[in-house]
Design an enzyme around this catalytic site. Structure first.
Site, PDB file in Angstrom:
ATOM      1  N   ASP A   9       1.117  -2.244  -8.628  1.00 16.39           N
ATOM      2  CA  ASP A   9       0.331  -1.189  -7.982  1.00 16.39           C
ATOM      3  C   ASP A   9       0.261  -1.350  -6.459  1.00 16.39           C
ATOM      4  O   ASP A   9      -0.577  -0.732  -5.811  1.00 16.39           O
ATOM      5  CB  ASP A   9      -1.087  -1.121  -8.564  1.00 16.39           C
ATOM      6  CG  ASP A   9      -1.649   0.298  -8.533  1.00 16.39           C
ATOM      7  OD1 ASP A   9      -0.844   1.242  -8.524  1.00 16.39           O
ATOM      8  OD2 ASP A   9      -2.881   0.449  -8.498  1.00 16.39           O
TER       9      ASP A   9
ATOM     10  N   LYS B 174     -10.915  -5.102   5.818  1.00 15.95           N
ATOM     11  CA  LYS B 174     -10.995  -4.387   4.548  1.00 15.95           C
ATOM     12  C   LYS B 174     -12.133  -4.933   3.701  1.00 15.95           C
ATOM     13  O   LYS B 174     -12.160  -6.119   3.377  1.00 15.95           O
ATOM     14  CB  LYS B 174      -9.668  -4.530   3.793  1.00 15.95           C
ATOM     15  CG  LYS B 174      -9.611  -3.774   2.478  1.00 15.95           C
ATOM     16  CD  LYS B 174      -8.247  -3.941   1.831  1.00 15.95           C
ATOM     17  CE  LYS B 174      -8.145  -3.159   0.522  1.00 15.95           C
ATOM     18  NZ  LYS B 174      -6.818  -3.304  -0.106  1.00 15.95           N
TER      19      LYS B 174
END
Length: 387
Positions: free
Chosen positions: A263, A135
């Protein structure tokens, strides 16, 4: 002779060109492959401490390559590689029984671009064998990783690795064409063996939590909370397995609240055994399942436990659970927490106020809320959708 010690502040070393070149379509990936190979070999010469010390969480290794003889179509002639906290991440790999040689072999073949991007519109890749997700993250994310790393390590040790949190394996900064790129390597939550037929990213939020028409054009789109609810889908684990799963999830979420995180999402991958399909050849050596293992796995009542084949557990499925026997469906579920680095600071507090005014709703709908509220809503949603 004692091995090298990794210093907290190390000077750049200038190395000459090696005979082996790492070829990828993107210069960044070529540098990553070179960097993984170099840093893993460097660890062969390092004394591995019995206990990690505070300085290990601040350490790094840097290398600068400055050689005009590289084929620029294959590898840039100038680049830098920095590995953060190498002994800490090596400890994580060892803890989850991902051996350095296996890790290097996976990441020194060209990674595969994924069809998705991160929240920051940065690319995502997966290793050639799909075991690892690579990532691209922001500098702010790197700071957040450093902030939680000591507590994350403590938590992994305390839970003996029994967690749905991301399994972090390495963190690099790669400087190519004078641009700094940060890459986080972690375990792929989704199955590396079985084809994923349905995929969901759920937060327990209802505002802007629907996949777009463009996203739905992907062969296996990442659907969201509203899509999940409207599909009337449930994840059928059965009472006992659900209880164990929810206890693990609540413990992990409690840790995230203690770190002021919000989140995050639960990534859900569903493999329909009746549709079948595997992602790659199951006869690969080195700890992988063969076809007879596949049959045994599908019929096993204990498929939620990682399969132990040999010492290297790299090819196990630590995030996988089987549906309950009572279910009319025959499914395998890949379940893991992702995107846990968002810190609820002043920026997020301001966003909470703005979104509340804009939507005209309360905290029950929007995703930017205090960690405690986010956690409660998230767990309530999962509890209702899992049976």
């Amino acid at each position: 002779m004692e091995g090298h010690k990794i210093k907290t502040k190390s000077k750049f070393k200038v190395r000459h060109q090696k005979h082996k070149l790492f070829r990828a379509n993107e210069p960044l990936l070529s540098v990553l492959m070179w960097g993984v190979n170099f840093t893993i070999h460097e660890l062969d010469n390092v004394n591995i401490p019995v206990m990690l010390l505070p300085e290990h969480f601040k350490a790094n290794v840097k290398i600068r390559i400055d050689n005009q003889n590289f084929n620029k179509e294959v590898m840039p002639s100038h680049f830098k590689v920095k590995e953060y906290c190498p002994l800490v991440f090596r400890a994580f790999r060892e803890y989850w029984k991902v051996h350095d040689g296996s890790f290097r072999d996976s990441l020194t073949e060209p990674p595969i671009p994924m069809n998705e991007t991160t929240k920051s519109s940065l690319p995502l890749y997966q290793s050639c064998d799909r075991r690892f997700v690579l990532k691209c993250i922001t500098k702010e994310d790197v700071e957040q990783i450093h902030n939680i790393l000591p507590e994350y390590h403590r938590y992994i040790v305390e839970t003996q690795g029994d967690t749905l949190l991301p399994h972090y394996y390495a963190l690099y900064r790669l400087t190519v064409d004078d641009k700094e790129n940060y890459i986080l390597v972690m375990r792929n939550v989704l199955s590396t063996k079985y084809k994923i037929h349905y995929k969901y990213d759920v937060k327990g939020s209802t505002v802007d939590r629907r996949a777009t028409d463009k996203e739905k054009l992907n062969p296996c789109p990442t659907l969201k909370d509203i899509d999940f609810v409207e599909s009337k889908r449930t994840i059928d684990l059965g009472p006992e397995q659900k209880k164990i799963f929810m206890e693990r999830l609540k413990r992990d979420v409690k840790f995230l609240v203690s770190q002021h995180k919000m989140d995050y999402s639960l990534l859900i991958g569903i493999h329909d055994l009746d549709q079948g399909g595997v992602e790659r050849d199951l006869t690969v050596s080195g700890g992988d399942m063969n076809t007879s293992d596949l049959s045994a796995y599908e019929s096993s009542d204990d498929s939620d436990n990682p399969t132990q084949i040999g010492e290297d557990c790299s090819f196990d499925e630590p995030f996988m659970l089987r549906n309950s026997d009572r279910s009319t469906r025959r499914e395998l579920y890949s379940l893991g927490l992702i995107d846990i680095l968002t810190y609820y600071g002043m920026k997020k507090k301001s966003a909470h106020v703005a979104k509340t005014k804009l939507s005209g709703s309360d905290a029950d709908g929007i995703s930017t809320v205090r960690p405690e509220i986010y956690a409660r809503r998230f767990l309530d949603f999962i509890d209702k959708q899992f049976i």
